[in-house]
Every structure is written in structure tokens, then in C-alpha cells.
Design an enzyme around this catalytic site. Structure first.
Site, PDB file in Angstrom:
ATOM      1  CD  GLU A 275      91.781 -19.627   9.701  1.00 55.75           C
ATOM      2  OE1 GLU A 275      92.902 -19.100   9.670  1.00 55.75           O
ATOM      3  OE2 GLU A 275      91.429 -20.476   8.868  1.00 55.75           O
ATOM      4  CD1 TRP A 278      94.855 -22.544  10.018  1.00 55.46           C
ATOM      5  CD2 TRP A 278      96.985 -22.920   9.421  1.00 55.46           C
ATOM      6  NE1 TRP A 278      94.857 -23.239   8.827  1.00 55.46           N
ATOM      7  CE2 TRP A 278      96.141 -23.479   8.439  1.00 55.46           C
ATOM      8  CE3 TRP A 278      98.369 -23.028   9.259  1.00 55.46           C
ATOM      9  CZ2 TRP A 278      96.648 -24.144   7.316  1.00 55.46           C
ATOM     10  CZ3 TRP A 278      98.873 -23.688   8.145  1.00 55.46           C
ATOM     11  CH2 TRP A 278      98.007 -24.240   7.193  1.00 55.46           C
ATOM     12  CD1 TRP A 306     116.878 -16.358  -1.087  1.00 52.50           C
ATOM     13  CD2 TRP A 306     114.826 -15.709  -1.681  1.00 52.50           C
ATOM     14  NE1 TRP A 306     115.990 -17.269  -0.561  1.00 52.50           N
ATOM     15  CE2 TRP A 306     114.716 -16.893  -0.910  1.00 52.50           C
ATOM     16  CE3 TRP A 306     113.658 -15.120  -2.173  1.00 52.50           C
ATOM     17  CZ2 TRP A 306     113.493 -17.494  -0.607  1.00 52.50           C
ATOM     18  CZ3 TRP A 306     112.450 -15.717  -1.867  1.00 52.50           C
ATOM     19  CH2 TRP A 306     112.372 -16.888  -1.102  1.00 52.50           C
ATOM     20  CG  ASN A 342      95.514 -14.378   7.223  1.00 56.40           C
ATOM     21  OD1 ASN A 342      96.691 -14.520   7.528  1.00 56.40           O
ATOM     22  ND2 ASN A 342      94.828 -15.279   6.544  1.00 56.40           N
ATOM     23  CD1 TRP A 360     111.906 -17.118   3.175  1.00 59.24           C
ATOM     24  CD2 TRP A 360     111.650 -16.522   5.315  1.00 59.24           C
ATOM     25  NE1 TRP A 360     112.583 -18.033   3.946  1.00 59.24           N
ATOM     26  CE2 TRP A 360     112.441 -17.697   5.264  1.00 59.24           C
ATOM     27  CE3 TRP A 360     111.349 -15.970   6.560  1.00 59.24           C
ATOM     28  CZ2 TRP A 360     112.950 -18.310   6.408  1.00 59.24           C
ATOM     29  CZ3 TRP A 360     111.854 -16.581   7.698  1.00 59.24           C
ATOM     30  CH2 TRP A 360     112.644 -17.741   7.615  1.00 59.24           C
ATOM     31  CD1 TRP A 383     106.518 -12.993   7.846  1.00 59.64           C
ATOM     32  CD2 TRP A 383     106.893 -12.721   5.651  1.00 59.64           C
ATOM     33  NE1 TRP A 383     106.128 -11.718   7.511  1.00 59.64           N
ATOM     34  CE2 TRP A 383     106.352 -11.518   6.178  1.00 59.64           C
ATOM     35  CE3 TRP A 383     107.196 -12.773   4.304  1.00 59.64           C
ATOM     36  CZ2 TRP A 383     106.117 -10.393   5.369  1.00 59.64           C
ATOM     37  CZ3 TRP A 383     106.965 -11.656   3.503  1.00 59.64           C
ATOM     38  CH2 TRP A 383     106.435 -10.488   4.039  1.00 59.64           C
TER      39      TRP A 383
HETATM   40  C1  FAD Z   1     103.152 -13.283   6.390  1.00 57.60           C
HETATM   41  C2  FAD Z   1     102.261 -13.523   7.600  1.00 57.60           C
HETATM   42  C3  FAD Z   1     102.715 -13.141   8.865  1.00 57.60           C
HETATM   43  C4  FAD Z   1     101.906 -13.354  10.001  1.00 57.60           C
HETATM   44  N1  FAD Z   1     102.383 -12.958  11.234  1.00 57.60           N
HETATM   45  C5  FAD Z   1     101.609 -13.174  12.339  1.00 57.60           C
HETATM   46  C6  FAD Z   1     102.075 -12.790  13.625  1.00 57.60           C
HETATM   47  O1  FAD Z   1     103.206 -12.300  13.802  1.00 57.60           O
HETATM   48  N2  FAD Z   1     101.235 -12.979  14.686  1.00 57.60           N
HETATM   49  C7  FAD Z   1      99.989 -13.543  14.549  1.00 57.60           C
HETATM   50  O2  FAD Z   1      99.261 -13.678  15.550  1.00 57.60           O
HETATM   51  N3  FAD Z   1      99.553 -13.943  13.346  1.00 57.60           N
HETATM   52  C8  FAD Z   1     100.306 -13.771  12.237  1.00 57.60           C
HETATM   53  N4  FAD Z   1      99.837 -14.154  11.011  1.00 57.60           N
HETATM   54  C9  FAD Z   1      98.567 -14.898  10.930  1.00 57.60           C
HETATM   55  C10 FAD Z   1      97.299 -14.056  10.717  1.00 57.60           C
HETATM   56  O3  FAD Z   1      97.486 -13.117   9.712  1.00 57.60           O
HETATM   57  C11 FAD Z   1      96.847 -13.315  11.998  1.00 57.60           C
HETATM   58  O4  FAD Z   1      96.819 -14.196  13.094  1.00 57.60           O
HETATM   59  C12 FAD Z   1      95.434 -12.749  11.804  1.00 57.60           C
HETATM   60  O5  FAD Z   1      95.414 -11.849  10.724  1.00 57.60           O
HETATM   61  C13 FAD Z   1      94.995 -12.051  13.059  1.00 57.60           C
HETATM   62  O6  FAD Z   1      93.766 -11.423  12.879  1.00 57.60           O
HETATM   63  P1  FAD Z   1      92.487 -11.885  13.688  1.00 57.60           P
HETATM   64  O7  FAD Z   1      92.823 -11.969  15.142  1.00 57.60           O
HETATM   65  O8  FAD Z   1      91.367 -10.990  13.325  1.00 57.60           O
HETATM   66  O9  FAD Z   1      92.261 -13.344  13.114  1.00 57.60           O
HETATM   67  P2  FAD Z   1      90.997 -14.311  13.096  1.00 57.60           P
HETATM   68  O10 FAD Z   1      90.719 -14.653  11.682  1.00 57.60           O
HETATM   69  O11 FAD Z   1      89.879 -13.765  13.894  1.00 57.60           O
HETATM   70  O12 FAD Z   1      91.547 -15.638  13.778  1.00 57.60           O
HETATM   71  C14 FAD Z   1      91.460 -15.877  15.193  1.00 57.60           C
HETATM   72  C15 FAD Z   1      92.842 -16.172  15.731  1.00 57.60           C
HETATM   73  O13 FAD Z   1      93.355 -17.348  15.128  1.00 57.60           O
HETATM   74  C16 FAD Z   1      94.772 -17.225  14.971  1.00 57.60           C
HETATM   75  N5  FAD Z   1      95.093 -17.289  13.540  1.00 57.60           N
HETATM   76  C17 FAD Z   1      94.296 -17.018  12.492  1.00 57.60           C
HETATM   77  N6  FAD Z   1      94.936 -17.248  11.329  1.00 57.60           N
HETATM   78  C18 FAD Z   1      96.187 -17.652  11.654  1.00 57.60           C
HETATM   79  C19 FAD Z   1      97.335 -18.042  10.897  1.00 57.60           C
HETATM   80  N7  FAD Z   1      97.319 -18.074   9.555  1.00 57.60           N
HETATM   81  N8  FAD Z   1      98.463 -18.384  11.555  1.00 57.60           N
HETATM   82  C20 FAD Z   1      98.491 -18.378  12.908  1.00 57.60           C
HETATM   83  N9  FAD Z   1      97.432 -18.029  13.680  1.00 57.60           N
HETATM   84  C21 FAD Z   1      96.295 -17.676  13.056  1.00 57.60           C
HETATM   85  C22 FAD Z   1      95.158 -15.874  15.524  1.00 57.60           C
HETATM   86  O14 FAD Z   1      95.589 -16.042  16.861  1.00 57.60           O
HETATM   87  C23 FAD Z   1      93.858 -15.103  15.458  1.00 57.60           C
HETATM   88  O15 FAD Z   1      93.775 -14.059  16.411  1.00 57.60           O
HETATM   89  C24 FAD Z   1     100.631 -13.961   9.849  1.00 57.60           C
HETATM   90  C25 FAD Z   1     100.196 -14.331   8.587  1.00 57.60           C
HETATM   91  C26 FAD Z   1     100.991 -14.115   7.466  1.00 57.60           C
HETATM   92  C27 FAD Z   1     100.486 -14.520   6.119  1.00 57.60           C
END
Ligand code: FAD
Length: 478
Positions: A275, A278, A306, A342, A360, A383
Site C-alpha cells: 500500500e 501506491w 460529463w 479508503n 472527477w 480520483w
Molecule cells: C478518490 C481517492 C482520493 C484519495 N486521496 C488521497 C490523498 O489526498 N492523500 C492520501 O494520502 N491518500 C489518498 N488516497 C489513498 C488512500 O485512501 C489513503 O492513503 C488511505 O485511506 C489513508 O489511510 P491509512 O493511512 O489508514 O492507510 P493504510 O491502509 O494504513 O496505508 C498506509 C499508507 O499507504 C499509503 N496508501 C495506502 N493506500 C494508498 C493509495 N490507494 N494511494 C496512495 N497511497 C496509499 C498512504 O500513505 C497510507 O497512509 C485517496 C484514495 C482515493 C480512492
């Protein structure tokens, strides 16, 4: 002792801070500086929730510097002018900072580095944010990756992440030069305290980041691969705002996860590190495709049909009043806490871009203003992924059904009941689709919308029809 300016940006920590460490290793007295210059972020000046977080994170950094004998000096104004004034006033011979990757800031930093070097200063920048900087990974042909799996495979094959470095126990102090302005002068904290509820969920700053990591490793990590999609549980790390503001190094997270690797945790640790991958991929894409915060990654969507959103529909989506409970729960969680799970980000994004067929960009802008973890790279990737316009995206024709998503990932309706409390009195099967139980809805939740603002079946059909028209116009799209 010679002086070096250490220009803090999104690296608001003392441990694992290469710029600070370079100043100390070079025998300089570090002068820690933060410069507030939102106009230098181009179209993406930080939003209100980010600013509220930043206020507290700067306060925390200021405290930890003072405990060690130094202090943070705050300034408002153009970065280059401010740095030049400080160099002149402190007699600094060097300027160190950690890199940012947002296109406008990359360009600004390149200009500043050149200008300061031309003045004979020792200027260095470092990586503090990423496991692998965007330009260090490429395909065999030397081009950027567009698909996550090969990107991550290449990244894992070549990464050498730094060892952890503890925060310095003490720091030399310097009184030379201006003291700077007060934290309140940056006007980051909201005048009306709409962020009050945030702080029961979060502790901005380095200590808060370390606590969050410790809580994750002792708790949710042990079921991460299974629970990370469950918004009704504490199934993820909630490290995202701490990582965004650089309150903790991504490589410290990886080392800490690896230290807890033992029988039974391996799959969870591998999933958690993936993760983080990503986040790396998001930065890779933003660096190589700097226009994508505003433009479709896949240009064949440029003519997509759109729907111009009505003010009322957009307001209903933002306020969590769409009549689709899992969507409303997510948007209310966001408004109350500055964060959204997420899985639910994907569901609310799908409802906006597919059922409502709203561009979006509208969703990305709302998230930008309201998320405490708003991050240009990850928000753009998220997005464009949800909308089907991005790199390695969910195809547009895959329309999430928010009812089945709720039944699968919030099977007891607990997440819905928490964030849409007027539905808590409904029996569990009615919580995900209350319009199917009109009498119950009228009796138990008379103020909740009686129907979704866009009917799920009609919205899905219209989205697929628009997609079909778009494929006819641009047939090569997958
Ligand atoms: C529409 C949309 C918008 C988003 N906008 C952001 C945003 O502005 N900032 C942001 O940090 N994340 C964003 N995310 C990704 C993701 O939702 C969050 O990083 C995640 O929910 C953070 O929660 P966590 O720290 O508990 O994640 P965990 O599941 O604990 O993951 C650990 C870390 O991995 C990274 N990570 C995990 N999943 C993703 C992902 N899909 N994309 C990028 N990094 C990821 C994050 O840094 C996160 O803190 C977005 C996802 C979607 C679908």
C-alpha cells in the site's frame, strides 16, 4: 561555528531528517526556518483542513526544537526573497532542504537552488519523503511506468532504503538574524473552530506519528490484509496525514513493520508495504505526468459526456445528503474528522463520477479542501483511478453498486449507523438501502432523503451509455 539555514517544508520532524542531518554533519549551526508562501503552490495551495493540521504540526515541531536548544523561525512571503534576507542577516554559508514533488514546487525549488548557488552558497536538497524518488525507477526502455504491478516489481528489485536515524538529542542555537513572526500570523488555524472534532481523532506532529505507527503495529497490522477494506473497524494505520506532512519517514514505517515480521504477520506486512507502494507510484506518476491533477491521464476521456453538476446535487454529495447511506456516511466522516476510509473514498468517488456522472475534478477539489491528508500525488491518482480516466485505473464500465459495497464491507451497518446516526434505528438490512423500506424510513428517520438523488439503476445505465458513446468516438479506449 558557520551557520546553515534548514528550510523545513513537508518534513516536519527531527528524526530521519536528511537536511537537518546534513547541516549537523557539515559542522554548521542549523537555523530552522519555515516559510509560508501558499501562492507558490500554483493552483493547488493547501486547503482548509491541511492548513488546520499544518498549524498544529508546526507548533509541535517548534516545541521539539526548543526542547533541544534551537527554535523554529516562521516567515510569510516569497521563499527566495525570504531565504536571501535570512542568508544576509545570519551570515549563513549553506542552505539545506528536503525535496517536494508537486510540479509547481519542483520548478520553484529548481529556480531557488540555482539562484542561491549563483550567490556562492552551498545548497543541497535531499529525499525525506519517499522510498524511491520518481526518477529512480523506469521501464527497460527508460520510460515511466503507467501500471502499478511492474512499477512495484521494479521498485522492490532495486530499493535500498536508508537506516533510521534518531532525532538529535540537542541542537546548537543561533540568535543571529530576524526572529520571524508568530504561528498565528500564518493564519493557518480556522477563525471559526469547525475543526474542533478533528483533534479527538488526531495528534499532528512527530510524536503523534510515532504513536500512530506503534498503535498500528500493536493492533490493526495483525489483521491488515483482511480488515483494511472494513470501514466499520480500525483496520488501517491512519498514517496518511503524518506521511503527507513528513512527520514520519516512509522508510521508518517499513523498518518498523519489518521488525515485527514473524509467523502469521508476513502477509499483513507485505500488504501494508505494498500500500505504501501506491503512494510511491502516485509520486512517480505526478512527476512524469505533471499535468494530471487537472487533465485526464487518458486523453480519450477529454470529450467524455460529463453532466454539468447542479449546485443542489453537488451540495448534497458534499454534505452527505445523497440518500445513499454508505456514500453519506463517508462524506460525513470526512467532514467531521478530515479523513475517510479508503474503501469509502472509492465508493463516494464512483457515485459522483458514474451515477451522477460529474467530472472527477469536482470530487478532487472537495477532497483537497477537506482531507487532512490531502496530497496532490495520491489524490490525483485516487480520483483518476475511481473515474476510470487514470493510469492503471478501474475501467469506467466498472460501476460500484453502493448497496452491495455496504453489505460486503459494512455487514452490520455499524459504519453507516455511526456517521448517519438517524439511520441507526433501522434494522441492519434496511440501513444500506432505506428507500426499499419506505414505511420504516418514514417512522425511524423522517429527515433522511426518501430516495437517492440519482437512482442507482438509472444512473448506472446512463453512465454505461455515455461510456458507449465515448468508445464510439474514441474506439481505442479499453
Ligand atoms: C478518490 C481517492 C482520493 C484519495 N486521496 C488521497 C490523498 O489526498 N492523500 C492520501 O494520502 N491518500 C489518498 N488516497 C489513498 C488512500 O485512501 C489513503 O492513503 C488511505 O485511506 C489513508 O489511510 P491509512 O493511512 O489508514 O492507510 P493504510 O491502509 O494504513 O496505508 C498506509 C499508507 O499507504 C499509503 N496508501 C495506502 N493506500 C494508498 C493509495 N490507494 N494511494 C496512495 N497511497 C496509499 C498512504 O500513505 C497510507 O497512509 C485517496 C484514495 C482515493 C480512492
Amino acid at each position: 561555528m558557520a551557520t546553515a539555514l534548514v528550510w523545513f517544508r513537508n518534513d516536519l520532524r527531527l528524526a530521519d531528517n536528511p537536511a537537518l542531518q546534513a547541516a549537523l554533519d557539515g559542522g554548521y549551526t542549523p537555523v530552522p526556518v519555515y516559510i509560508h508562501a501558499p501562492s507558490e503552490h500554483g493552483e493547488w495551495a493547501p486547503g482548509a483542513a491541511s492548513n488546520a493540521w499544518l498549524h498544529r504540526s508546526l507548533d509541535a515541531l517548534s516545541g521539539t526544537l526548543e526542547e533541544r536548544g534551537s527554535r523554529l523561525r516562521l516567515f510569510v512571503g516569497p521563499s527566495l526573497d525570504t531565504l536571501e534576507t535570512l542568508v544576509a542577516a545570519t551570515g549563513a554559508e549553506a542552505v539545506f532542504w528536503n525535496r517536494r514533488y508537486e510540479p509547481a514546487l519542483e520548478q520553484r525549488d529548481t529556480r531557488i537552488k540555482k539562484a542561491l548557488r549563483q550567490q556562492g552558497l552551498h545548497v543541497e536538497s535531499f529525499n525525506s519523503a519517499l522510498l524511491l524518488e520518481p526518477w529512480t525507477v523506469s521501464t527497460k526502455q527508460g520510460t515511466p511506468f503507467r501500471v502499478f504491478t511492474p512499477f512495484w516489481k521494479a521498485a522492490l528489485a532495486q530499493w535500498r532504503i536508508p537506516a533510521c536515524e534518531a532525532a538529535p538529542a540537542s541542537l546548537p542555537s543561533s540568535d543571529a538574524g530576524p526572529a520571524g513572526v508568530s504561528l498565528d500570523a500564518l493564519k493557518l488555524a480556522p477563525a471559526l473552530d469547525w475543526d474542533r472534532a478533528f483533534w479527538t481523532h488526531w495528534q499532528p506532529g512527530e510524536a503523534g506519528a510515532e504513536d500512530a505507527l506503534e498503535a498500528f503495529v500493536e493492533g490493526a497490522l495483525h489483521a491488515y490484509a483482511d480488515d483494511r477494506d472494513r470501514p466499520d473497524r480500525i483496520g488501517t494505520s491512519r498514517l496518511s496525514p503524518h506521511l503527507h506532512f513528513g512527520e514520519i519517514a516512509a522508510w521508518r514505517v517499513v523498518h518498523t513493520l519489518e521488525e515485527s515480521r514473524r509467523a502469521g504477520t508476513a502477509a499483513h506486512i507485505d500488504t501494508a508495504i505494498k500500500e505504501l507502494g501506491w503512494r510511491e507510484f502516485a509520486h512517480h506518476l505526478l512527476h512524469h505526468f505533471p499535468e494530471t491533477p487537472a487533465s485526464n491521464f487518458n486523453p480519450r476521456f477529454d470529450g467524455f459526456d460529463w453532466t454539468p453538476p447542479s449546485r443542489a446535487d453537488l451540495d448534497a454529495w458534499r454534505a452527505g445528503r445523497t440518500g445513499v447511506p454508505i456514500v453519506d456516511a463517508g462524506l460525513r466522516e470526512l467532514w467531521t474528522t478530515g479523513w475517510m476510509h479508503n474503501r469509502v473514498r472509492m465508493i463516494v468517488g464512483s457515485y459522483l463520477t458514474k451515477h451522477m456522472r460529474v467530472h472527477w475534478r469536482h470530487g478532487a477539489e472537495w477532497f483537497w479542501d477537506t482531507l487532512v491528508d490531502a496530497d496532490l500525488a495520491s489524490n490525483t491518482l485516487g480520483w483518476q483511478w475511481v473515474a476510470g480516466t487514470g493510469a492503471d485505473a478501474a475501467p469506467y464500465f466498472r460501476v460500484f453498486n453502493p448497496v452491495t459495497q455496504a453489505e460486503k464491507f459494512d455487514p452490520d451497518g455499524a459504519y453507516i449507523a455511526r456517521w448517519v446516526p438517524e439511520l441507526a434505528a433501522l434494522p441492519v438490512p434496511a440501513r444500506s438501502a432505506p428507500w426499499r423500506f419506505p414505511e420504516l424510513l418514514r417512522d425511524c428517520a423522517p429527515d433522511y432523503p426518501t430516495h437517492p438523488i440519482v437512482d442507482l439503476a438509472k444512473g448506472r445505465d446512463a453512465a454505461l451509455e455515455a461510456y458507449r458513446r465515448q468508445r464510439e468516438r474514441a474506439p481505442a479506449t479499453g
